[in-house]
Scaffold this motif. Structure first.
Motif, PDB file in Angstrom:
ATOM      1  N   LEU A 185       0.811  -1.215   0.000  1.00 61.52           N
ATOM      2  CA  LEU A 185       0.000   0.000   0.000  1.00 61.52           C
ATOM      3  C   LEU A 185       0.844   1.264   0.000  1.00 61.52           C
ATOM      4  O   LEU A 185       0.430   2.304  -0.523  1.00 61.52           O
ATOM      5  CB  LEU A 185      -0.936   0.004   1.213  1.00 61.52           C
ATOM      6  CG  LEU A 185      -2.151  -0.932   1.150  1.00 61.52           C
ATOM      7  CD1 LEU A 185      -2.992  -0.785   2.408  1.00 61.52           C
ATOM      8  CD2 LEU A 185      -2.989  -0.670  -0.087  1.00 61.52           C
ATOM      9  N   GLN A 186       2.043   1.201   0.598  1.00 61.40           N
ATOM     10  CA  GLN A 186       2.880   2.398   0.636  1.00 61.40           C
ATOM     11  C   GLN A 186       3.270   2.852  -0.761  1.00 61.40           C
ATOM     12  O   GLN A 186       3.487   4.053  -0.989  1.00 61.40           O
ATOM     13  CB  GLN A 186       4.131   2.157   1.494  1.00 61.40           C
ATOM     14  CG  GLN A 186       5.163   1.223   0.896  1.00 61.40           C
ATOM     15  CD  GLN A 186       4.839  -0.244   1.143  1.00 61.40           C
ATOM     16  OE1 GLN A 186       3.818  -0.567   1.757  1.00 61.40           O
ATOM     17  NE2 GLN A 186       5.710  -1.136   0.689  1.00 61.40           N
ATOM     18  N   LEU A 187       3.344   1.930  -1.718  1.00 56.86           N
ATOM     19  CA  LEU A 187       3.697   2.303  -3.090  1.00 56.86           C
ATOM     20  C   LEU A 187       2.559   3.065  -3.761  1.00 56.86           C
ATOM     21  O   LEU A 187       2.789   4.033  -4.494  1.00 56.86           O
ATOM     22  CB  LEU A 187       4.060   1.054  -3.887  1.00 56.86           C
ATOM     23  CG  LEU A 187       5.260   0.267  -3.345  1.00 56.86           C
ATOM     24  CD1 LEU A 187       5.432  -1.037  -4.110  1.00 56.86           C
ATOM     25  CD2 LEU A 187       6.530   1.100  -3.417  1.00 56.86           C
ATOM     26  N   PHE A 188       1.324   2.637  -3.509  1.00 59.83           N
ATOM     27  CA  PHE A 188       0.182   3.382  -4.029  1.00 59.83           C
ATOM     28  C   PHE A 188       0.070   4.736  -3.332  1.00 59.83           C
ATOM     29  O   PHE A 188      -0.261   5.743  -3.958  1.00 59.83           O
ATOM     30  CB  PHE A 188      -1.102   2.568  -3.841  1.00 59.83           C
ATOM     31  CG  PHE A 188      -1.171   1.335  -4.693  1.00 59.83           C
ATOM     32  CD1 PHE A 188      -1.471   1.422  -6.041  1.00 59.83           C
ATOM     33  CD2 PHE A 188      -0.925   0.084  -4.158  1.00 59.83           C
ATOM     34  CE1 PHE A 188      -1.533   0.290  -6.841  1.00 59.83           C
ATOM     35  CE2 PHE A 188      -0.985  -1.060  -4.939  1.00 59.83           C
ATOM     36  CZ  PHE A 188      -1.284  -0.959  -6.287  1.00 59.83           C
ATOM     37  N   ALA A 189       0.348   4.749  -2.019  1.00 59.52           N
ATOM     38  CA  ALA A 189       0.238   5.994  -1.258  1.00 59.52           C
ATOM     39  C   ALA A 189       1.221   7.046  -1.769  1.00 59.52           C
ATOM     40  O   ALA A 189       0.857   8.217  -1.949  1.00 59.52           O
ATOM     41  CB  ALA A 189       0.469   5.719   0.227  1.00 59.52           C
ATOM     42  N   ILE A 190       2.455   6.649  -2.026  1.00 65.44           N
ATOM     43  CA  ILE A 190       3.440   7.644  -2.462  1.00 65.44           C
ATOM     44  C   ILE A 190       3.141   8.101  -3.897  1.00 65.44           C
ATOM     45  O   ILE A 190       3.429   9.249  -4.257  1.00 65.44           O
ATOM     46  CB  ILE A 190       4.887   7.088  -2.348  1.00 65.44           C
ATOM     47  CG1 ILE A 190       5.907   8.233  -2.444  1.00 65.44           C
ATOM     48  CG2 ILE A 190       5.143   6.019  -3.384  1.00 65.44           C
ATOM     49  CD1 ILE A 190       5.833   9.226  -1.348  1.00 65.44           C
ATOM     50  N   GLY A 191       2.524   7.233  -4.709  1.00 67.33           N
ATOM     51  CA  GLY A 191       2.101   7.668  -6.041  1.00 67.33           C
ATOM     52  C   GLY A 191       1.030   8.747  -5.956  1.00 67.33           C
ATOM     53  O   GLY A 191       1.064   9.745  -6.695  1.00 67.33           O
ATOM     54  N   ILE A 192       0.075   8.567  -5.035  1.00 71.14           N
ATOM     55  CA  ILE A 192      -0.951   9.592  -4.819  1.00 71.14           C
ATOM     56  C   ILE A 192      -0.308  10.862  -4.278  1.00 71.14           C
ATOM     57  O   ILE A 192      -0.668  11.982  -4.670  1.00 71.14           O
ATOM     58  CB  ILE A 192      -2.028   9.059  -3.851  1.00 71.14           C
ATOM     59  CG1 ILE A 192      -2.713   7.832  -4.450  1.00 71.14           C
ATOM     60  CG2 ILE A 192      -3.049  10.145  -3.538  1.00 71.14           C
ATOM     61  CD1 ILE A 192      -3.619   7.098  -3.468  1.00 71.14           C
ATOM     62  N   ALA A 193       0.644  10.708  -3.349  1.00 69.55           N
ATOM     63  CA  ALA A 193       1.311  11.867  -2.759  1.00 69.55           C
ATOM     64  C   ALA A 193       2.056  12.673  -3.823  1.00 69.55           C
ATOM     65  O   ALA A 193       2.050  13.911  -3.791  1.00 69.55           O
ATOM     66  CB  ALA A 193       2.273  11.410  -1.665  1.00 69.55           C
ATOM     67  N   ILE A 194       2.696  11.987  -4.769  1.00 72.91           N
ATOM     68  CA  ILE A 194       3.409  12.704  -5.833  1.00 72.91           C
ATOM     69  C   ILE A 194       2.418  13.466  -6.711  1.00 72.91           C
ATOM     70  O   ILE A 194       2.707  14.579  -7.166  1.00 72.91           O
ATOM     71  CB  ILE A 194       4.273  11.724  -6.645  1.00 72.91           C
ATOM     72  CG1 ILE A 194       5.433  11.205  -5.771  1.00 72.91           C
ATOM     73  CG2 ILE A 194       4.806  12.369  -7.913  1.00 72.91           C
ATOM     74  CD1 ILE A 194       6.257  10.119  -6.414  1.00 72.91           C
ATOM     75  N   TRP A 195       1.240  12.899  -6.933  1.00 72.73           N
ATOM     76  CA  TRP A 195       0.215  13.640  -7.679  1.00 72.73           C
ATOM     77  C   TRP A 195      -0.212  14.886  -6.900  1.00 72.73           C
ATOM     78  O   TRP A 195      -0.346  15.968  -7.487  1.00 72.73           O
ATOM     79  CB  TRP A 195      -0.992  12.741  -7.934  1.00 72.73           C
ATOM     80  CG  TRP A 195      -2.126  13.500  -8.549  1.00 72.73           C
ATOM     81  CD1 TRP A 195      -2.227  13.938  -9.829  1.00 72.73           C
ATOM     82  CD2 TRP A 195      -3.304  13.945  -7.875  1.00 72.73           C
ATOM     83  NE1 TRP A 195      -3.399  14.622 -10.009  1.00 72.73           N
ATOM     84  CE2 TRP A 195      -4.081  14.632  -8.825  1.00 72.73           C
ATOM     85  CE3 TRP A 195      -3.787  13.810  -6.585  1.00 72.73           C
ATOM     86  CZ2 TRP A 195      -5.307  15.204  -8.503  1.00 72.73           C
ATOM     87  CZ3 TRP A 195      -5.008  14.367  -6.258  1.00 72.73           C
ATOM     88  CH2 TRP A 195      -5.756  15.062  -7.211  1.00 72.73           C
ATOM     89  N   LEU A 196      -0.433  14.750  -5.587  1.00 72.01           N
ATOM     90  CA  LEU A 196      -0.772  15.920  -4.770  1.00 72.01           C
ATOM     91  C   LEU A 196       0.335  16.967  -4.841  1.00 72.01           C
ATOM     92  O   LEU A 196       0.073  18.173  -4.914  1.00 72.01           O
ATOM     93  CB  LEU A 196      -1.001  15.497  -3.317  1.00 72.01           C
ATOM     94  CG  LEU A 196      -2.240  14.648  -3.034  1.00 72.01           C
ATOM     95  CD1 LEU A 196      -2.242  14.190  -1.578  1.00 72.01           C
ATOM     96  CD2 LEU A 196      -3.515  15.418  -3.348  1.00 72.01           C
TER      97      LEU A 196
END
Length: 362
Positions: free
Chosen positions: A207-218
């Motif tokens: 899940l941390q990989l999906f989370a950091i992908g969302i964070a980079i979009w933010l």
């Protein structure tokens, strides 16, 4: 790994994203060709290194999560968006399963542990994510169920406002830290079998990989700053190491995440413009390369070895053949099937199983 969803031809696309996508896929191929192949099949020769450095598939999941955020916002129908994502990744995956299975059964050496019809059915239905009796026909396929579940989660959660305000930043930290806490002191390994199957099948340790992908979009939208993104990046590396006990690969993913962030928010990497055409071509077929490179690559290398080829020639030959097959898969399966299925009218989509998501259109 994983796999990023390519942008449609004809749209405005940044060369920097093609470079990052290609870098991730090449990392996958390099790991399999130089290390994983000889470890699984020692007859191919000694590994060309002492560490697998597994960073490519994880990076592809990060890129996929980023583009989920980019694309889910563009249409009024979340159900149609979900259908289009499924049409993008599932047909080439199913074709790759059939191609790899057929090649292994027809041309695999007798001393290899070849897949069975039970494995074929389990891979085609994605049951391998939850059924321990099913073996992955190709080790790269583990990312497909995670991607499809991420698409479904985005389709359900986005209309409920979790993509805005403080909710999304809280969600990112929960996605990064909670699985580490749940796994602490090998709690999952000492849990009932169904818990372990759910943990691995749902990819909670990724899940941390999906989370950091969302964070980079933010970050690209300037909704979080450099310090917040840096803290999430450090937490991601920590979580990756906690789940894998592979510090070099975890640090490698951390370094590559910086380049993903630069691709998302910085200027386009026009320095690569002189070689932009081959980069774009390879990026366009990168999903096919990801799906076909591992077991087919090992098989091609084995038969080249039996003809007397050395290790370097084996790798070069395998990569060349896989690239050609990936181009054929992209041109004759991925692109035409996507065009045919993604434009189906809304009413047939509902009959195909999207009734439960129809309310998302309102």
């Amino acid at each position: 790994m994983a796999t990023p969803v390519p942008l449609r031809a004809g749209t405005s696309r940044r060369l920097s994203w093609d470079v990052v996508r290609l870098l991730a896929v090449l990392a996958v191929v390099f790991c399999h060709a130089t290390y994983q192949g000889p470890v699984l099949h020692p007859e191919l020769g000694a590994p060309l290194g002492s560490h697998p450095f597994q960073v490519g598939a994880g990076l592809l999941l990060v890129i996929s999560a980023y583009f989920v955020c980019v694309t889910v916002r563009k249409g009024s129908s979340t159900a149609r968006w979900l259908w289009q994502r499924v049409c993008r990744v599932l047909p080439p995956y199913l074709a790759a399963v059939l191609i790899t299975y057929t090649a292994l059964v027809a041309f695999g050496p007798g001393n290899w542990d070849l897949p069975t019809s039970h494995d074929l059915w389990g891979n085609l239905t994605l049951a391998s994510a939850f059924d321990p009796t099913v073996r992955l026909i190709d080790g790269s396929y583990w990312t497909l169920p995670l991607q499809l579940m991420a698409f479904a989660a985005a389709a359900v959660l986005w209309p409920r406002g979790l993509g805005s305000g403080w909710r999304i930043t809280v969600l990112l930290w929960v996605m990064t830290i909670a699985p580490v806490v749940l796994q602490w002191h090998d709690q999952i390994l000492h849990s009932p079998l169904w818990v372990q199957q759910a943990w691995n099948g749902l990819g909670l340790h990724r899940l941390q990989l999906f989370a950091i992908g969302i964070a980079i979009w933010l970050f690209s939208q300037r909704r979080i700053g450099v310090l917040h993104l840096s803290a999430l990046l450090v937490a991601t590396v920590f979580a990756q190491h906690a789940h894998t006990a592979d510090l070099p690969s975890s640090l490698g993913i951390g370094v590559l995440l910086v380049f993903v962030a630069l691709a998302a928010r910085g200027p386009d990497w026009r320095v690569f413009a002189p070689i932009g055409r081959p980069i774009r071509f390879l990026a366009r077929i990168s999903f096919g390369i990801y799906l076909l490179n591992q077991e087919l690559g090992y098989l091609i290398a084995y038969h080249l070895m039996s003809l007397g080829a050395g290790r370097v020639v084996q790798i070069a030959g395998a990569v060349t053949v896989v690239t050609v097959l990936a181009w054929l898969l992209t041109k004759y399966v991925e692109q035409p099937v996507y065009r045919a299925l993604s434009t189906l009218p809304a009413r047939p989509l509902k009959r195909l199983g999207f009734r439960t998501l129809a309310w998302l259109n309102t």
